[in-house]
Design a protein around this motif. Sequence first.
Motif, mmCIF file in Angstrom:
data_model
loop_
_atom_site.group_PDB
_atom_site.id
_atom_site.type_symbol
_atom_site.label_atom_id
_atom_site.label_comp_id
_atom_site.label_asym_id
_atom_site.label_seq_id
_atom_site.Cartn_x
_atom_site.Cartn_y
_atom_site.Cartn_z
ATOM 1 N N GLU A 97 0.575 -1.395 0.104
ATOM 2 C CA GLU A 97 -0.133 -0.073 -0.228
ATOM 3 C C GLU A 97 0.594 1.172 0.097
ATOM 4 N N VAL A 98 2.330 1.446 0.511
ATOM 5 C CA VAL A 98 2.515 2.421 0.768
ATOM 6 C C VAL A 98 3.096 3.195 -0.489
ATOM 7 N N PHE A 99 3.199 2.181 -1.081
ATOM 8 C CA PHE A 99 3.475 2.663 -2.844
ATOM 9 C C PHE A 99 3.081 3.710 -3.726
ATOM 10 N N LEU A 100 1.444 4.226 -3.042
ATOM 11 C CA LEU A 100 0.762 5.612 -3.490
ATOM 12 C C LEU A 100 1.317 6.693 -2.256
ATOM 13 N N ARG A 101 1.612 6.483 -1.331
ATOM 14 C CA ARG A 101 2.342 7.396 -0.082
ATOM 15 C C ARG A 101 3.683 7.536 -0.699
ATOM 16 N N GLU A 102 4.453 6.736 -0.965
ATOM 17 C CA GLU A 102 5.704 7.099 -1.518
ATOM 18 C C GLU A 102 5.458 8.099 -2.972
ATOM 19 N N LEU A 103 4.559 8.103 -3.648
ATOM 20 C CA LEU A 103 4.845 8.533 -4.676
ATOM 21 C C LEU A 103 4.145 9.693 -4.896
ATOM 22 N N ILE A 104 3.211 9.788 -4.177
ATOM 23 C CA ILE A 104 2.426 11.111 -3.823
ATOM 24 C C ILE A 104 3.031 12.100 -2.970
ATOM 25 N N SER A 105 4.029 11.415 -1.972
ATOM 26 C CA SER A 105 5.140 12.472 -1.699
ATOM 27 C C SER A 105 6.188 13.382 -2.011
ATOM 28 N N ASN A 106 6.562 11.805 -3.598
ATOM 29 C CA ASN A 106 7.447 12.549 -4.449
ATOM 30 C C ASN A 106 7.007 13.767 -5.260
ATOM 31 N N ALA A 107 5.758 13.420 -5.170
ATOM 32 C CA ALA A 107 4.622 15.137 -6.054
ATOM 33 C C ALA A 107 4.207 16.123 -5.618
ATOM 34 N N SER A 108 4.208 15.791 -3.465
ATOM 35 C CA SER A 108 4.249 16.858 -2.787
ATOM 36 C C SER A 108 5.448 18.023 -3.131
ATOM 37 N N ASP A 109 6.741 16.955 -3.305
ATOM 38 C CA ASP A 109 8.056 17.861 -3.233
ATOM 39 C C ASP A 109 8.428 18.243 -4.165
ATOM 40 N N ALA A 110 7.935 17.792 -5.005
ATOM 41 C CA ALA A 110 8.292 18.900 -6.192
ATOM 42 C C ALA A 110 7.063 20.110 -6.532
ATOM 43 N N LEU A 111 6.317 19.754 -5.590
ATOM 44 C CA LEU A 111 5.242 21.436 -5.522
ATOM 45 C C LEU A 111 5.703 21.552 -4.532
ATOM 46 N N ASP A 112 6.847 21.356 -3.421
ATOM 47 C CA ASP A 112 7.418 22.520 -2.571
ATOM 48 C C ASP A 112 8.097 22.603 -3.335
ATOM 49 N N LYS A 113 9.552 22.369 -4.094
ATOM 50 C CA LYS A 113 10.767 22.846 -5.090
ATOM 51 C C LYS A 113 10.719 23.552 -5.865
ATOM 52 N N LEU A 114 9.149 23.635 -6.720
ATOM 53 C CA LEU A 114 8.647 24.964 -7.087
ATOM 54 C C LEU A 114 8.412 26.654 -6.751
ATOM 55 N N ARG A 115 7.483 25.832 -5.848
ATOM 56 C CA ARG A 115 7.180 27.393 -4.425
ATOM 57 C C ARG A 115 8.796 27.761 -4.180
ATOM 58 N N PHE A 116 9.775 27.252 -3.550
ATOM 59 C CA PHE A 116 11.022 27.674 -3.879
ATOM 60 C C PHE A 116 11.523 28.689 -4.068
ATOM 61 N N LEU A 117 11.550 28.083 -5.651
ATOM 62 C CA LEU A 117 12.442 28.943 -6.611
ATOM 63 C C LEU A 117 11.923 29.524 -7.139
ATOM 64 N N SER A 118 10.071 29.497 -7.348
ATOM 65 C CA SER A 118 9.989 30.655 -8.097
ATOM 66 C C SER A 118 9.976 31.419 -7.619
ATOM 67 N N VAL A 119 9.753 31.609 -5.503
ATOM 68 C CA VAL A 119 10.463 33.212 -4.786
ATOM 69 C C VAL A 119 11.618 33.902 -5.727
ATOM 70 N N THR A 120 12.754 33.749 -6.394
ATOM 71 C CA THR A 120 13.757 33.961 -6.695
ATOM 72 C C THR A 120 13.880 34.060 -8.455
ATOM 73 N N GLU A 121 12.812 32.962 -9.219
ATOM 74 C CA GLU A 121 12.797 32.339 -10.894
ATOM 75 C C GLU A 121 11.328 32.869 -10.752
ATOM 76 N N PRO A 122 10.314 33.957 -11.251
ATOM 77 C CA PRO A 122 8.827 34.019 -11.293
ATOM 78 C C PRO A 122 9.149 33.415 -12.720
ATOM 79 N N GLU A 123 9.592 33.231 -13.184
ATOM 80 C CA GLU A 123 9.734 32.712 -14.580
ATOM 81 C C GLU A 123 8.900 31.594 -14.721
#
Length: 797
Positions: A119-145
């Motif tokens: 069952e944990v496969f879905l937890r792991e993949l959602i966590s990776n997706a959440s990380d990808a969104l977090d990284k974009l949110r962090f980087l967009s502060v200095t790179e608005p493009e």
Amino acid sequence: MHRLSQRSSSLSNLLRHGGFLRRRATLSAASSSVGENENDTKSRCYSSSSSSSSLLTSDKSTAHPNWKRDSIFLGKRYESTAAESSSSGDSPSAQRFEYQAEVSRLMDLIVNSLYSNKEVFLRELISNASDALDKLRFLSVTEPELMKDAVEFDIRIHTDKDNGIVTITDTGIGMTKQELIDCLGTIAQSGTAKFLKALKDSKDAGGDNNLIGQFGVGFYSAFLVADRVVVSTKSPKSDKQYVWEGEANASSYIISEETDPEKLVPRGTRLTLYLKRDDKGFAHPERIQKLVKNYSQFVSFPIYTWQEKGFTKEVEVDEDPAEAKTDEQDEKTEKKKKTKTVVEKYWDWELTNETQPIWLRNPKEVTKEEYNEFYKNTFNEYLEPLASSHFTTEGEVEFRSVLYVPAFAPSGKDDIINPKTKNIRLYVKRVFISDDFDGELFPRYLSFVKGVVDSNDLPLNVSREILQESRIVRIMRKRLVRKAFDMILGISMSENREDYEKFWDNFGKHLKLGCIEDRENHKRLAPLLRFFSNQSEEDLISLDEYVDCMQPDQKDIYYIAADSVSSAKNTPFLEKLAEKKLEVLFLVDPIDEVAIQNLKSYKEKNFVDISKEDLDLGDKNEEREKEVKQEFAQTCDWIKKRLGDKVASVQISNRLSSSPCVLVSGKFGWSANMERLMKAQSMGDASSMDFMRSRRVFEINPDHPIIRNLDAACKTNPDDQEAERAIDLLYDAALVSSGYTPDNPAQLGGKIYEMMSMALSGRWSASGQFQSTVTQPPVPEFVEAEVVEPTEADGQK
């Protein structure tokens, strides 16, 4: 390069896997260094952590032909190779080899060993997706493009149960072609760990670095349930969209450019899982929704699942010909169209993680109703909790928690023996890990406490499933236990006394068990205990209340163990203490006596069992005791001789006032109550019973008429059989009144009947007030025969 022989190759396999296990903790850090220094590829070593990705970027002259394409999946097994290296310190004839990880073996470990639940496969993949969104949110502060596409941050999960396909799409940062090679082509290469390192190295970096996937193996959990995985990703840093495709039984993967216009995405990553035959049940929308609510309920980004919905509407129904004919006959009746209600079904996106993590909010801003509602929703309860505690721990270990005390015990008050209550839900960075950590985070006796614990500092293994025993966990345990005690103490100090009475009825045995198992917290447990006493038979009292009501010269806390309050208050051990108005605690639960013996003392007052020998009531008169002992010394020896090995000794009692005698237990042995409980154990060992059975001391009351009569018999006629039989009956009666079980109850009953016959013989028969209903045997010399003449049927002689 040197080809190893068959024997050395086997040894290399053994050393290589052992080296991997020893260096597993450093996989993430080592692998994250791959690809950072692209100009320095010739000087790289082929360690187990760099895996095949380092081979891909290394000098072609040193790479083995078998490794032209990364081999990361289960399938073909290759003969391992070793890279030769040398240093100026080595002798010219010596050769040094670096270990390399056999990728198929490493993949097998990840899929079949690190994860114990599919069952944990879905937890792991959602966590990776959440990380990808977090990284974009962090980087967009200095790179608005990077946010030029203006796509909302979310995660969407689409299922196709007919074909067994699950698709997970996020609108995060996405990956370039090189990032696909580095992150998905290298086991344990963590893009999240790499990103966090860059944030740490940057002086201008700020904000939260609360990212989840720092171990780099979460993606490969997809192969727990999938035969084939397709990753389509578009990074805002690249104009092209790339597709990564790999199979579980293949030794390579494929990266290509996306050319289908219908499959293009503005930004982010889409994972398509083609499930195995036995795991196609994961493609059911209801099951996916349940897994999301269980594991990823509190992820900070919205998660949508593709669900079947429906709405009701009215539709016309064709008329029956017979009914239509009847309507034509009655023209005056107004004709109405007949309708029925049907459910129209359709598919649409549904927000699955609506509940927000209440523990991340400021406790001052959360109302009691919100805490209660969160408790009911999280633990499927319908009653409000007795108390709650919301706190944040900072310093050496940081974590947030919300704890609750339930209103009632869940399973008939027998949950004390269940070590896995699933009452504590452990989260790491808002991602649910497990609810089987009661033993690590809370001791067994506090297993009734429910709550959530969320930490960013827990040392987890790469699967995020097994909580390792560590110093951090021990610190968390101490602080959680301390907060639980503060919460229970708050209930006990409440103005509403009924709240703690309700708590004690349900969980009092848990706290008593804590007195046995947890010596470190005796000072916190003791004030929470409650007992009945000879001065409070209806209401439970605390040890603090007992100490406050102690006599000025009283040094100890007295108690008596029995099976009920009625038995305790009528015991002969209590006679002299009641006369002196000394309060005695009644221990009526089977666990009470063991709990008190483990406490030993409270506020420098020792616990004393009044049924044990050498009881000191603080009123000793040594001269008086010496005179009485001399007076009854002969009688005591005479009684001891008659009883033999049944008793250890016969002594003068200082605890009796109305009873003639009592049987007390040894100071270090079982009491009568404990002996009775141990006999009732189904697995009791007879040999241990004999070993632990205490020596019994027969104490007599020198002021009682029976004892004085026996004293006279001892001095005048010690061989009198009646007097000896009276001693036997006195001992048996003391057994019963002291809580012991007679060895031969029938014999005791016979002695009582015999004594009753002697005492009642002829007492009422002379005055005619008593007529015996017992048929006595006929005595010939006192019975005269009556002559009856025969009579015929008609009455004539």
